[in-house]
Design a protein around this motif. Sequence first.
Motif, PDB file in Angstrom:
ATOM      1  N   LEU A  88       2.751  21.456  -6.997  1.00 34.30           N
ATOM      2  CA  LEU A  88       2.097  21.587  -8.297  1.00 34.30           C
ATOM      3  C   LEU A  88       2.156  20.339  -9.167  1.00 34.30           C
ATOM      4  CD1 LEU A  88       3.314  25.198  -9.209  1.00 34.30           C
ATOM      5  CD2 LEU A  88       1.140  24.508  -8.153  1.00 34.30           C
ATOM      6  N   LEU A  89       3.063  19.419  -8.864  1.00 33.17           N
ATOM      7  CA  LEU A  89       3.184  18.208  -9.684  1.00 33.17           C
ATOM      8  C   LEU A  89       2.702  17.009  -8.880  1.00 33.17           C
ATOM      9  CD1 LEU A  89       6.709  18.811 -11.293  1.00 33.17           C
ATOM     10  CD2 LEU A  89       4.461  19.197 -12.320  1.00 33.17           C
ATOM     11  N   PRO A  90       1.449  16.597  -9.076  1.00 34.87           N
ATOM     12  CA  PRO A  90       0.893  15.485  -8.300  1.00 34.87           C
ATOM     13  C   PRO A  90       1.595  14.173  -8.609  1.00 34.87           C
ATOM     14  CG  PRO A  90      -0.571  16.061 -10.105  1.00 34.87           C
ATOM     15  CD  PRO A  90       0.494  17.115 -10.064  1.00 34.87           C
ATOM     16  N   VAL A  91       1.741  13.350  -7.584  1.00 36.78           N
ATOM     17  CA  VAL A  91       2.397  12.052  -7.755  1.00 36.78           C
ATOM     18  C   VAL A  91       1.422  10.917  -7.485  1.00 36.78           C
ATOM     19  CG1 VAL A  91       4.738  12.871  -7.261  1.00 36.78           C
ATOM     20  CG2 VAL A  91       3.241  12.196  -5.374  1.00 36.78           C
ATOM     21  N   ASP A  92       0.121  11.170  -7.682  1.00 43.85           N
ATOM     22  CA  ASP A  92      -0.858  10.102  -7.574  1.00 43.85           C
ATOM     23  C   ASP A  92      -0.692   9.174  -8.766  1.00 43.85           C
ATOM     24  OD1 ASP A  92      -3.057  11.063  -9.750  1.00 43.85           O
ATOM     25  OD2 ASP A  92      -2.240  12.778  -8.648  1.00 43.85           O
ATOM     26  N   PRO A  93      -1.199   7.939  -8.693  1.00 40.04           N
ATOM     27  CA  PRO A  93      -0.994   6.962  -9.769  1.00 40.04           C
ATOM     28  C   PRO A  93      -1.375   7.461 -11.154  1.00 40.04           C
ATOM     29  CG  PRO A  93      -1.911   5.889  -7.846  1.00 40.04           C
ATOM     30  CD  PRO A  93      -1.928   7.355  -7.540  1.00 40.04           C
ATOM     31  N   GLY A  97       3.517   9.116 -13.896  1.00 36.91           N
ATOM     32  CA  GLY A  97       4.422   9.069 -15.041  1.00 36.91           C
ATOM     33  C   GLY A  97       4.768  10.456 -15.554  1.00 36.91           C
ATOM     34  N   LYS A  98       3.774  11.325 -15.637  1.00 35.39           N
ATOM     35  CA  LYS A  98       4.011  12.693 -16.095  1.00 35.39           C
ATOM     36  C   LYS A  98       4.929  13.442 -15.141  1.00 35.39           C
ATOM     37  CE  LYS A  98       1.618  17.023 -17.187  1.00 35.39           C
ATOM     38  NZ  LYS A  98       0.290  17.698 -17.272  1.00 35.39           N
ATOM     39  N   SER A  99       4.660  13.324 -13.854  1.00 35.51           N
ATOM     40  CA  SER A  99       5.491  14.009 -12.857  1.00 35.51           C
ATOM     41  C   SER A  99       6.920  13.488 -12.893  1.00 35.51           C
ATOM     42  CB  SER A  99       4.891  13.824 -11.454  1.00 35.51           C
ATOM     43  OG  SER A  99       3.617  14.418 -11.359  1.00 35.51           O
ATOM     44  N   TYR A 100       7.082  12.166 -13.006  1.00 34.46           N
ATOM     45  CA  TYR A 100       8.423  11.595 -13.111  1.00 34.46           C
ATOM     46  C   TYR A 100       9.145  12.111 -14.364  1.00 34.46           C
ATOM     47  CZ  TYR A 100       8.546   8.182  -9.306  1.00 34.46           C
ATOM     48  OH  TYR A 100       8.607   7.581  -8.072  1.00 34.46           O
ATOM     49  N   GLY A 101       8.402  12.199 -15.458  1.00 39.76           N
ATOM     50  CA  GLY A 101       9.000  12.700 -16.696  1.00 39.76           C
ATOM     51  C   GLY A 101       9.511  14.112 -16.536  1.00 39.76           C
ATOM     52  N   ILE A 102       8.705  14.968 -15.897  1.00 41.41           N
ATOM     53  CA  ILE A 102       9.128  16.356 -15.664  1.00 41.41           C
ATOM     54  C   ILE A 102      10.344  16.387 -14.742  1.00 41.41           C
ATOM     55  CG2 ILE A 102       8.459  18.558 -14.626  1.00 41.41           C
ATOM     56  CD1 ILE A 102       5.598  17.992 -15.555  1.00 41.41           C
ATOM     57  N   ALA A 106      13.960  17.792 -15.731  1.00 41.61           N
ATOM     58  CA  ALA A 106      14.581  18.875 -14.973  1.00 41.61           C
ATOM     59  C   ALA A 106      15.988  18.481 -14.522  1.00 41.61           C
ATOM     60  CB  ALA A 106      13.720  19.221 -13.758  1.00 41.61           C
ATOM     61  N   ALA A 107      16.162  17.208 -14.116  1.00 40.68           N
ATOM     62  CA  ALA A 107      17.482  16.744 -13.695  1.00 40.68           C
ATOM     63  C   ALA A 107      18.477  16.799 -14.853  1.00 40.68           C
ATOM     64  CB  ALA A 107      17.389  15.317 -13.154  1.00 40.68           C
ATOM     65  N   ALA A 133      17.545  25.922  -9.792  1.00 36.71           N
ATOM     66  CA  ALA A 133      16.100  25.890 -10.014  1.00 36.71           C
ATOM     67  C   ALA A 133      15.652  24.532 -10.557  1.00 36.71           C
ATOM     68  CB  ALA A 133      15.702  27.012 -10.976  1.00 36.71           C
ATOM     69  N   PHE A 134      16.331  24.039 -11.577  1.00 40.10           N
ATOM     70  CA  PHE A 134      15.938  22.757 -12.167  1.00 40.10           C
ATOM     71  C   PHE A 134      16.249  21.590 -11.241  1.00 40.10           C
ATOM     72  CE2 PHE A 134      15.998  25.311 -16.061  1.00 40.10           C
ATOM     73  CZ  PHE A 134      14.813  24.898 -16.654  1.00 40.10           C
ATOM     74  N   GLU A 135      17.343  21.693 -10.497  1.00 42.55           N
ATOM     75  CA  GLU A 135      17.666  20.647  -9.523  1.00 42.55           C
ATOM     76  C   GLU A 135      16.583  20.588  -8.456  1.00 42.55           C
ATOM     77  OE1 GLU A 135      19.460  17.484  -8.715  1.00 42.55           O
ATOM     78  OE2 GLU A 135      20.837  18.773  -9.846  1.00 42.55           O
ATOM     79  N   GLY A 136      16.074  21.748  -8.069  1.00 45.43           N
ATOM     80  CA  GLY A 136      15.009  21.797  -7.087  1.00 45.43           C
ATOM     81  C   GLY A 136      13.744  21.100  -7.571  1.00 45.43           C
ATOM     82  N   VAL A 137      13.412  21.283  -8.862  1.00 45.74           N
ATOM     83  CA  VAL A 137      12.241  20.600  -9.420  1.00 45.74           C
ATOM     84  C   VAL A 137      12.409  19.092  -9.313  1.00 45.74           C
ATOM     85  CG1 VAL A 137      10.904  20.181 -11.528  1.00 45.74           C
ATOM     86  CG2 VAL A 137      11.665  22.503 -10.975  1.00 45.74           C
ATOM     87  N   PHE A 138      13.573  18.608  -9.679  1.00 46.55           N
ATOM     88  CA  PHE A 138      13.848  17.168  -9.589  1.00 46.55           C
ATOM     89  C   PHE A 138      13.719  16.674  -8.152  1.00 46.55           C
ATOM     90  CE2 PHE A 138      17.262  14.036  -8.658  1.00 46.55           C
ATOM     91  CZ  PHE A 138      16.679  12.928  -9.274  1.00 46.55           C
ATOM     92  N   LEU A 139      14.321  17.402  -7.208  1.00 42.83           N
ATOM     93  CA  LEU A 139      14.260  16.987  -5.806  1.00 42.83           C
ATOM     94  C   LEU A 139      12.830  17.024  -5.281  1.00 42.83           C
ATOM     95  CD1 LEU A 139      17.401  18.753  -4.267  1.00 42.83           C
ATOM     96  CD2 LEU A 139      17.175  16.389  -5.032  1.00 42.83           C
ATOM     97  N   GLY A 140      12.052  18.016  -5.735  1.00 46.23           N
ATOM     98  CA  GLY A 140      10.667  18.117  -5.286  1.00 46.23           C
ATOM     99  C   GLY A 140       9.842  16.923  -5.723  1.00 46.23           C
ATOM    100  N   VAL A 141      10.009  16.501  -6.979  1.00 40.99           N
ATOM    101  CA  VAL A 141       9.259  15.354  -7.492  1.00 40.99           C
ATOM    102  C   VAL A 141       9.663  14.074  -6.773  1.00 40.99           C
ATOM    103  CG1 VAL A 141       8.866  13.901  -9.523  1.00 40.99           C
ATOM    104  CG2 VAL A 141       8.852  16.392  -9.753  1.00 40.99           C
TER     105      VAL A 141
END
Length: 286
Positions: A88-93, A97-102, A106-107, A133-141
Amino acid sequence: MRSSNPVFSRRGFSRDNGGHAGFDAQQQHQQAGAATNPYATNPYATDPATGMPQAPARADAMTIDDVVSRTAMTLGTVIVTATLAWVLLPVDPANLGKSYGIGIGAALVAFVLAMVQSFKRTAVPALIIGYAAFEGVFLGVISAAVSTYLSPGVVIQAVMGTMCVFAAVLFAYKMRWIRVNRRFTGFVMAAAMGFMLLMVANLLFSVFGGGDGLGFRSGGLGILFGVIGVILGACFLALDFKQVEDGVTYGAPREEAWLAAFGLTMTLVWIYLEMLRLFSILSGDD
């Protein structure tokens, strides 16, 4: 025994847990074994002279099944939220930045929840699951970014590497090739503290000086410190296994299984992140 977790020290099984009188070390001078056994003063432990239980086993004592089921819940939560974050959190250019921020947010939330749990007198499952749950979001990104910009195979390698380390340490511990005692614990905790201080210094130099700071996370030094990080994670696993073994053997309250799952999850996250960094450097595109 205090936590073997590399991030911070959580309370061990030997504290009072609301109504379980006598489980805490109430008379630390009572037995010579108390110096090495965190449950030596527990009335549910066996009498060293006779080998017989000093008191009947409680019905609500922690079991291996309790630890396995709680750990499966926490790790399952990490995997589910990491997968959702990846999808759900795209990491395209355009959205990186938004995905990294999330992911960073989360971390930070996961760290706060973990710290709150560490200061609680009893395990709070909601805090532990929330941390997972929040650690998982960080690891996913992070995993999605590494897979996109480095090599798709790096994440699979890190997962397999983490599983292999877990299996190897568990086998070695069961075979008694690893003996966890005070000296081992002290050495591991001192090494972890030094390792983390170096990583913090590297981060600060990177933030204020630019580049990769002191170079501890890239090139040859990065590989060296990645290997050291994995070895430290393996040592923490051994300490976690010792806590679980002592808790089951000497009748820890059942709710302590949540703390065991919490510690194991944090240690496995540590190993995965170190594996991810190590394989990223070895891929030649750090």
